[in-house]
Write a protein that holds these residues in place. Structure first.
Motif, PDB file in Angstrom:
ATOM      1  N   GLU A  43      54.754  13.319  65.175  1.00  0.00           N
ATOM      2  CA  GLU A  43      55.664  14.106  64.351  1.00  0.00           C
ATOM      3  C   GLU A  43      57.026  14.288  65.049  1.00  0.00           C
ATOM      4  N   ALA A  44      58.077  14.248  64.268  1.00  0.00           N
ATOM      5  CA  ALA A  44      59.416  14.439  64.811  1.00  0.00           C
ATOM      6  C   ALA A  44      59.555  15.811  65.464  1.00  0.00           C
ATOM      7  N   SER A  45      58.895  16.803  64.907  1.00  0.00           N
ATOM      8  CA  SER A  45      58.964  18.157  65.477  1.00  0.00           C
ATOM      9  C   SER A  45      58.352  18.195  66.872  1.00  0.00           C
ATOM     10  N   ALA A  46      57.284  17.430  67.074  1.00  0.00           N
ATOM     11  CA  ALA A  46      56.648  17.378  68.394  1.00  0.00           C
ATOM     12  C   ALA A  46      57.581  16.725  69.403  1.00  0.00           C
ATOM     13  N   ALA A  47      58.241  15.656  68.979  1.00  0.00           N
ATOM     14  CA  ALA A  47      59.176  14.966  69.876  1.00  0.00           C
ATOM     15  C   ALA A  47      60.332  15.875  70.257  1.00  0.00           C
ATOM     16  N   ALA A  48      60.809  16.671  69.308  1.00  0.00           N
ATOM     17  CA  ALA A  48      61.919  17.586  69.570  1.00  0.00           C
ATOM     18  C   ALA A  48      61.522  18.648  70.585  1.00  0.00           C
ATOM     19  N   ILE A  49      60.309  19.178  70.444  1.00  0.00           N
ATOM     20  CA  ILE A  49      59.819  20.191  71.390  1.00  0.00           C
ATOM     21  C   ILE A  49      59.682  19.581  72.781  1.00  0.00           C
ATOM     22  N   ILE A  50      59.120  18.363  72.833  1.00  0.00           N
ATOM     23  CA  ILE A  50      58.948  17.693  74.128  1.00  0.00           C
ATOM     24  C   ILE A  50      60.297  17.491  74.809  1.00  0.00           C
ATOM     25  N   ALA A  51      61.277  16.974  74.078  1.00  0.00           N
ATOM     26  CA  ALA A  51      62.607  16.733  74.653  1.00  0.00           C
ATOM     27  C   ALA A  51      63.237  18.033  75.138  1.00  0.00           C
ATOM     28  N   GLU A  52      63.077  19.098  74.367  1.00  0.00           N
ATOM     29  CA  GLU A  52      63.654  20.399  74.728  1.00  0.00           C
ATOM     30  C   GLU A  52      63.033  20.941  76.013  1.00  0.00           C
ATOM     31  N   GLN A  53      61.720  20.829  76.122  1.00  0.00           N
ATOM     32  CA  GLN A  53      61.021  21.379  77.277  1.00  0.00           C
ATOM     33  C   GLN A  53      61.229  20.529  78.543  1.00  0.00           C
ATOM     34  N   LEU A  54      61.406  19.239  78.368  1.00  0.00           N
ATOM     35  CA  LEU A  54      61.642  18.385  79.532  1.00  0.00           C
ATOM     36  C   LEU A  54      63.008  18.651  80.155  1.00  0.00           C
ATOM     37  N   ALA A  55      63.953  19.127  79.363  1.00  0.00           N
ATOM     38  CA  ALA A  55      65.332  19.291  79.834  1.00  0.00           C
ATOM     39  C   ALA A  55      65.425  20.188  81.061  1.00  0.00           C
ATOM     40  N   GLY A  56      64.658  21.246  81.115  1.00  0.00           N
ATOM     41  CA  GLY A  56      64.755  22.157  82.254  1.00  0.00           C
ATOM     42  C   GLY A  56      63.531  22.144  83.151  1.00  0.00           C
ATOM     43  N   PHE A  57      62.713  21.116  83.024  1.00  0.00           N
ATOM     44  CA  PHE A  57      61.446  21.100  83.755  1.00  0.00           C
ATOM     45  C   PHE A  57      61.648  20.818  85.237  1.00  0.00           C
ATOM     46  N   VAL A  58      61.007  21.622  86.076  1.00  0.00           N
ATOM     47  CA  VAL A  58      60.969  21.396  87.525  1.00  0.00           C
ATOM     48  C   VAL A  58      59.495  21.398  87.933  1.00  0.00           C
ATOM     49  N   PRO A  59      58.988  20.288  88.452  1.00  0.00           N
ATOM     50  CA  PRO A  59      57.562  20.224  88.756  1.00  0.00           C
ATOM     51  C   PRO A  59      57.174  21.064  89.966  1.00  0.00           C
ATOM     52  N   ASP A  60      55.915  21.432  90.019  1.00  0.00           N
ATOM     53  CA  ASP A  60      55.342  22.071  91.194  1.00  0.00           C
ATOM     54  C   ASP A  60      55.041  20.954  92.189  1.00  0.00           C
ATOM     55  N   MET A  61      55.887  20.808  93.206  1.00  0.00           N
ATOM     56  CA  MET A  61      55.780  19.671  94.114  1.00  0.00           C
ATOM     57  C   MET A  61      54.511  19.721  94.964  1.00  0.00           C
ATOM     58  N   ALA A  62      54.069  20.914  95.315  1.00  0.00           N
ATOM     59  CA  ALA A  62      52.845  21.016  96.119  1.00  0.00           C
ATOM     60  C   ALA A  62      51.645  20.497  95.339  1.00  0.00           C
ATOM     61  N   LYS A  63      51.582  20.870  94.055  1.00  0.00           N
ATOM     62  CA  LYS A  63      50.485  20.378  93.218  1.00  0.00           C
ATOM     63  C   LYS A  63      50.624  18.885  92.942  1.00  0.00           C
ATOM     64  N   LEU A  64      51.867  18.425  92.808  1.00  0.00           N
ATOM     65  CA  LEU A  64      52.097  16.990  92.583  1.00  0.00           C
ATOM     66  C   LEU A  64      51.641  16.187  93.797  1.00  0.00           C
ATOM     67  N   LYS A  65      51.931  16.700  94.970  1.00  0.00           N
ATOM     68  CA  LYS A  65      51.509  16.038  96.204  1.00  0.00           C
ATOM     69  C   LYS A  65      49.984  16.000  96.307  1.00  0.00           C
ATOM     70  N   ALA A  66      49.359  17.115  96.008  1.00  0.00           N
ATOM     71  CA  ALA A  66      47.894  17.172  96.062  1.00  0.00           C
ATOM     72  C   ALA A  66      47.279  16.254  95.012  1.00  0.00           C
ATOM     73  N   GLY A  67      47.891  16.229  93.826  1.00  0.00           N
ATOM     74  CA  GLY A  67      47.375  15.374  92.757  1.00  0.00           C
ATOM     75  C   GLY A  67      47.480  13.910  93.101  1.00  0.00           C
ATOM     76  N   LEU A  68      48.588  13.523  93.732  1.00  0.00           N
ATOM     77  CA  LEU A  68      48.739  12.126  94.111  1.00  0.00           C
ATOM     78  C   LEU A  68      47.726  11.751  95.185  1.00  0.00           C
ATOM     79  N   GLY A  69      47.471  12.671  96.097  1.00  0.00           N
ATOM     80  CA  GLY A  69      46.454  12.411  97.113  1.00  0.00           C
ATOM     81  C   GLY A  69      45.070  12.239  96.509  1.00  0.00           C
ATOM     82  N   ARG A  70      44.842  12.919  95.411  1.00  0.00           N
ATOM     83  CA  ARG A  70      43.545  12.830  94.732  1.00  0.00           C
ATOM     84  C   ARG A  70      43.460  11.602  93.825  1.00  0.00           C
ATOM     85  N   ASP A  71      44.512  11.371  93.019  1.00  0.00           N
ATOM     86  CA  ASP A  71      44.466  10.351  91.974  1.00  0.00           C
ATOM     87  C   ASP A  71      45.059   9.009  92.390  1.00  0.00           C
ATOM     88  N   GLY A  72      45.843   9.000  93.477  1.00  0.00           N
ATOM     89  CA  GLY A  72      46.477   7.760  93.912  1.00  0.00           C
ATOM     90  C   GLY A  72      47.775   7.456  93.198  1.00  0.00           C
TER      91      GLY A  72
END
Length: 356
Positions: free
Chosen positions: A51-80
Motif C-alpha cells: 500500500e502507498a500509505s505503508a510506503a509513506a510511513i516507512i519513508a517518514e520513519q526512516l528519515a530520522g532513524f538512528v540505530p542502536d549500534m550496540a544491538k547491531l553489533k551483537a546481532g551481527l555477531g550472532r547472525d553474521g
C-alpha cells in the motif's frame, strides 16, 4: 587506537585518505542501507505490491532513524550479517501494520551489497577525478622537463641517454589506460542487488522486474537480470583494477626514488622526509609509500580472487572475506593516488649530462 594503519591516530598521516575513508565508514554504510529500504518500499508501492500509505510511513520513519549500534553489533555477531537486527529495529521504529512491509521481499545480502554499490559509485568517481588530475600533472611535467637528458637503465645498469619524456610517459600512459577502463569496472560493480531469499524474488511474482527497475533508477545504479549473490566476478575485477592502479603508481614511485638517489641526482624533490639522526637527508617518503601500497594491494588481490568461490547460492565465508579485504584495497588506492599527486607536484628533472 586502531589496528588499521589507514585510520590510525598518527599512521594515517602517512597512509590515510579521509575522503575515501568517509565512504567506508559505518555511518555511510547505514545511510546507504536506509536508502535501499526507502527505495524498496516506494518502488513496491508504485507497482502495487504494498500500500502507498505503508510506503509513506516507512519513508517518514526512516528519515530520522538512528540505530542502536550496540544491538547491531551483537546481532551481527550472532547472525553474521547486519540485516536481521537492522530490519528488526526498523520494523520496531515503523510500528503498526506498515512494519510488516519493511524489507518486504528482500534479503540481507541485497541490503549489504547494494549499500556497497552506492558507496563504490562515489569512490570510483573520486578515483576517476584523481587519475585525470594526475595524468594532467604528468603531462605538465613532461612539457616542462621532457627534454632534459637522463640515463636509461635496463636491469639496473646504465644503458643509453634518453629524454626525461621517455620516463614520464612510462608513468603516465598506464594511468590513462586505467582511467579508460574505469567506466567498465564501475558498470560491473555499481549494480542493484535485489533477489530475495535465493535470488528469485519469489515474493514479488511478476512484479519483480518492474520493482527492480524502479529501485535502480532511484538509487542511481544499474539494474541486472538477476541478483549476483554468488557471482562475484565484478567485485574481483574491481580488486584487480585497484591493484593495477597502485602497481602503476608503485612503478613511478620506485623510479623516482632511484632517480633521487644522491649518487644519481637526476630528480630533485621539492619536499621529503627528514631524519632524526641525519638532518642533511631528504628522504623520498612519498615515492617509497607508493611502492609499499602497490605491494600491499598485490598481496590482497589474491584473497579477493579466493572470494570468487561461493558455494551454491550464497557463501558466508567468501562474502565475509570481501568485507575484510576490499575496503583496505580501496583505501590503499585512494592513498596512493593522493600521495602520487603530491610527489609529482614536487618533482623536477636535473640534467646531469646523462653520462654512464
Amino acid at each position: 587506537m586502531s589496528l588499521s594503519p589507514f585510520d590510525h591516530p598518527f599512521l594515517s598521516g602517512l597512509l590515510g585518505d579521509a575522503e575515501v575513508g568517509a565512504w567506508l565508514s559505518a555511518e555511510a554504510d547505514l545511510a546507504a542501507m536506509l536508502s535501499f529500504e526507502r527505495a524498496l518500499a516506494e518502488a513496491e508501492a508504485a507497482e502495487g505490491v504494498i500500500e502507498a500509505s505503508a510506503a509513506a510511513i516507512i519513508a517518514e520513519q526512516l528519515a530520522g532513524f538512528v540505530p542502536d549500534m550496540a544491538k547491531l553489533k551483537a546481532g551481527l555477531g550472532r547472525d553474521g550479517v547486519a540485516g536481521p537486527e537492522l530490519v528488526r529495529q526498523l520494523r520496531e521504529r515503523v510500528g503498526g501494520e506498515a512494519a510488516a512491509f519493511v524489507h518486504f521481499g528482500a534479503t540481507s545480502q541485497d541490503l549489504a551489497d547494494t549499500s556497497l554499490a552506492i558507496r563504490l559509485r562515489a569512490i570510483l568517481e573520486i578515483f576517476g577525478q584523481r587519475l585525470n588530475g594526475l595524468a594532467g600533472a604528468l603531462a605538465a611535467l613532461e612539457k616542462r622537463d621532457g627534454a632534459t637528458r637522463t640515463m636509461a637503465h635496463t636491469r639496473m645498469q646504465a644503458a643509453i641517454p634518453v629524454p626525461a619524456a621517455r620516463k614520464i610517459r612510462s608513468w603516465r600512459d598506464p594511468l590513462e589506460r586505467h582511467h579508460a577502463h574505469l567506466s567498465g569496472v564501475a558498470d560491473e560493480v555499481c549494480v542493484l542487488t535485489f533477489g530475495g531469499a535465493a535470488g528469485t524474488l519469489d515474493k514479488l511474482g511478476e512484479k519483480g522486474p518492474a520493482v527492480t527497475r524502479r529501485m535502480a533508477i532511484a538509487l542511481g545504479l544499474k539494474a541486472v537480470v538477476h541478483a549476483r549473490h554468488s557471482e562475484r566476478d565484478g567485485t574481483a575485477g574491481l580488486a584487480s583494477w585497484l591493484s593495477l592502479v597502485t602497481g602503476s603508481l608503485g612503478k613511478m614511485g620506485q623510479d623516482i626514488a632511484l632517480l633521487a638517489q644522491s649518487e644519481v641526482g637526476e630528480v630533485k624533490l621539492a619536499g621529503g622526509g627528514g631524519s632524526s639522526a641525519m638532518p642533511h637527508k631528504v628522504n623520498p617518503v612519498g615515492a617509497e609509500v607508493l611502492v609499499t601500497l602497490a605491494r600491499f594491494n598485490a598481496t590482497l588481490v589474491s584473497g579477493m580472487h579466493q572470494s570468487l568461490v561461493h558455494e551454491n547460492e550464497r557463501s558466508g565465508a567468501a562474502w565475509t572475506l570481501e568485507w575484510m579485504l576490499l575496503p583496505q584495497m580501496l583505501l590503499a588506492t585512494g592513498a596512493a593516488l593522493r600521495i602520487a599527486s603530491e610527489v609529482v607536484d614536487g618533482v623536477s628533472f636535473v640534467d646531469r649530462g646523462a653520462q654512464a
